[in-house]
Design an enzyme around this catalytic site. Structure first.
Site, PDB file in Angstrom:
ATOM      1  N   GLU A  68       0.807  -1.215   0.000  1.00  0.00           N
ATOM      2  CA  GLU A  68       0.000   0.000   0.000  1.00  0.00           C
ATOM      3  C   GLU A  68       0.841   1.267   0.000  1.00  0.00           C
ATOM      4  O   GLU A  68       0.420   2.292  -0.535  1.00  0.00           O
ATOM      5  CB  GLU A  68      -0.918   0.006   1.235  1.00  0.00           C
ATOM      6  N   ASP A  86      -8.295   7.271  -7.907  1.00  0.00           N
ATOM      7  CA  ASP A  86      -8.967   5.994  -8.166  1.00  0.00           C
ATOM      8  C   ASP A  86     -10.478   6.084  -8.025  1.00  0.00           C
ATOM      9  O   ASP A  86     -11.167   5.065  -8.006  1.00  0.00           O
ATOM     10  CB  ASP A  86      -8.424   4.902  -7.232  1.00  0.00           C
ATOM     11  N   THR A  91      -7.540   9.104   0.093  1.00  0.00           N
ATOM     12  CA  THR A  91      -7.075   7.876   0.726  1.00  0.00           C
ATOM     13  C   THR A  91      -6.112   8.287   1.820  1.00  0.00           C
ATOM     14  O   THR A  91      -5.220   9.104   1.580  1.00  0.00           O
ATOM     15  CB  THR A  91      -6.377   6.965  -0.291  1.00  0.00           C
TER      16      THR A  91
END
Length: 283
Positions: A68, A86, A91
């Protein structure tokens, strides 16, 4: 940080903007999260190992962070925040909480319930408004700075740890133990639920598990552990390739599958693997 973190995702996206996915919030889709933990002694029928043990859990956090965040230092990710393009909005944090998928909203709500006077509390109305979209409306640089400020506090770090365990780690490990899987299988479940989310849709953790069960039985049903985990990884690979941001399956092919083929069902060290071409090692 935005120039160095999550480069794997950025490379996968390239210049193409990935369309937003309809991802349900954890509360709405996770029946596993409320399941009672299964005692390890009663549930691991095949190989040994408990991913929830302190040593194994630390290993799991490092392996996920390698995929990640391209780093084994998972604790450095509390303050991480960016939009990786995305379709899920921001995020952020140690598990990739997203403003567009509900888990970031739940994190900030629970944190604010416990610590009302925190830097993120004033952004709750905006987080509720953008939930389910990739919008930054009402957030922006002020929210990013507030996230980083909060991440320097032990109470917010503890809140991230707690939400990671409640929504992702505990449900994955409990289900794996119920299926008779050892530490590697528990990790395989955890990594899948981190990326795909809990739930029962075809592209969620539950959907992947259902597809695997159609091909092989887990140890709890009398099946072979290795054969079942290979079926699970095959099913997950199919789902990953359906989304451009996840189309690189090296976290399966040059990590989890390597350990599985080596018979390391207990996820013992030393561990060597590669993700997106970058080598890692835990001794």
């Amino acid at each position: 940080m935005s120039d160095t973190l999550r480069p794997a995702m950025r490379r996968a996206l390239g210049a193409v903007s990935v369309l937003a996915l309809a991802v349900s919030g954890p509360v709405a889709i996770s029946s596993l999260a409320s399941a009672a933990p299964v005692p390890a002694s009663a549930s691991i029928f095949a190989s040994g190992g408990d991913l929830a043990s302190p040593e194994k859990k630390e290993i799991a956090m490092q392996i996920v962070s390698s995929a990640e965040n391209s780093s084994l230092d998972w604790k450095a990710q509390y303050s991480y925040i960016e939009d990786i393009g995305d379709g899920r909005g921001y995020t952020a944090g140690i598990i990739g909480f997203c403003s567009g998928t509900g888990d970031m909203l739940e994190l900030v709500e629970r944190y604010t319930n416990s610590v009302p006077d925190n830097p993120l509390a004033k952004y709750l109305p905006a987080l509720r408004k953008v939930d389910g979209t990739d919008s930054h409306e009402g957030l922006g640089s002020g929210f990013e700075n507030a996230w980083r400020e909060a991440a320097g506090r032990e109470d917010f770090q503890a809140a991230q740890n707690s939400e990671r365990d409640r929504v992702y780690f505990d449900p994955a490990v409990n289900q794996a133990k119920s299926d008779g899987l050892g530490a590697l299988g528990q990790f395989i479940y955890y990594d899948a639920i981190v990326m795909h989310g809990p739930g029962t849709s075809q592209d969620s953790f539950g959907g992947i598990r259902s597809a695997a069960l159609q091909q092989a039985k887990p140890p709890a049903q009398g099946g072979d552990e290795t054969a079942y985990l290979k079926a699970f990884l095959d099913a997950r690979r199919v789902v990953m390739k359906q989304e451009e941001a996840h189309a690189d399956t090296s976290r399966i092919d040059t990590a989890q599958l390597v350990w599985l083929n080596d018979g390391n069902l207990d996820l013992h060290t030393p561990l060597k693997w590669a993700v997106y071409g970058d080598p890692y090692e835990i001794n």
